[in-house]
Design an enzyme around this catalytic site. Sequence first.
Site, short mmCIF file in Angstrom:
data_model
loop_
_atom_site.label_atom_id
_atom_site.label_comp_id
_atom_site.label_asym_id
_atom_site.label_seq_id
_atom_site.Cartn_x
_atom_site.Cartn_y
_atom_site.Cartn_z
N LEU A 1 1.05 -1.14 0.14
CA LEU A 1 0.11 -0.06 -0.12
C LEU A 1 0.81 1.20 0.05
CD1 LEU A 1 -2.92 -0.59 2.67
CD2 LEU A 1 -3.12 -0.59 0.22
N ASP A 2 0.34 2.20 -0.88
CA ASP A 2 1.27 3.43 -0.73
C ASP A 2 1.18 4.12 0.61
OD1 ASP A 2 1.91 3.12 -3.43
OD2 ASP A 2 0.01 4.47 -4.34
N PRO A 3 2.23 5.01 0.77
CA PRO A 3 2.04 5.79 2.25
C PRO A 3 0.73 6.50 2.32
CG PRO A 3 4.21 5.89 1.27
CD PRO A 3 3.44 5.12 -0.05
#
Length: 297
Positions: A39-41
């Site tokens: 998951l992206d930040p």
Amino acid sequence: MASHGILLVDKPGGLTSHDVVARTRRAFGTRKVGHAGTLDPMATGLLVIGIEGATRLLTYIVGADKTYTATIRLGARTTTDDAEGEIVATADAAAWAHVDDAAVQRGIRALTGAISQVPSSVSAIKVGGRRAYDLVRSGEGVELAARQVTVSRFELLAQRRTDGFLDLDVVVDCSSGTYIRALARDLGDGLGVGGHLTALRRTRVGGFDVADAVGIDDLAGARTLTPAEAASRVLPVLHVTADEARDLRQGKRLVGQRDRLTASEVAAVDPDGALVGVVEARGHDIKSAMNIAEVQA
């Protein structure tokens, strides 16, 4: 000894998936930790974490379909296809003249079903051994090949106009490898106004739901799913006898038993409810493709 199992974590915004893995290592006292899908930040939501021997199950979880809720902002395109990038173009009044509710729905329908999608250039896909986002950040141009993905649901939940933009709250069910940022980009491009993602939350991975996940501050002492519990959420189950479990663990085949399998990969569970491993057909027989040690049940 560290727990052996699958941990569901609700990742907050601002942390990388690696950050969550690092915290899990500290909380469970082991280095052997991995996750099933980055998951992206900026994104929040479900991370499926494998601990100790259960990391071997991640291979069978990472390809599961997923559900996301997201907010797409129409009217501006960014360098990263999300709110963390710089705005490179905004729509003028002439472009907006053709964007009404019906046009938005047509755009959504065009991106539903089996589609060809070019991933965002800041994805984690490797190009020449390096992550695409590292190449972009170092100033190199990146062209990623289109891939076939399936968007089984792309539903508009709400919309609102703000500061010259149109924000769309959506829910997406999709196959593994689908980039929601790319959906936002392509929807905006198709409407002629540009688009990017401003919020993203993963709520489901296969049979795992974020409602069952723990928060990042509650890792210590959190309950993990046993390998058998976790495997049964992503694979059909084959119940085997104690003798069959022993044979499979020793690398032997169940001769002439392939008709007992209901899929190409099946979780074999022994009479004690422990996961033996993942089995597959080999000729007319059943053979282990991956074993889980008995102590990890």
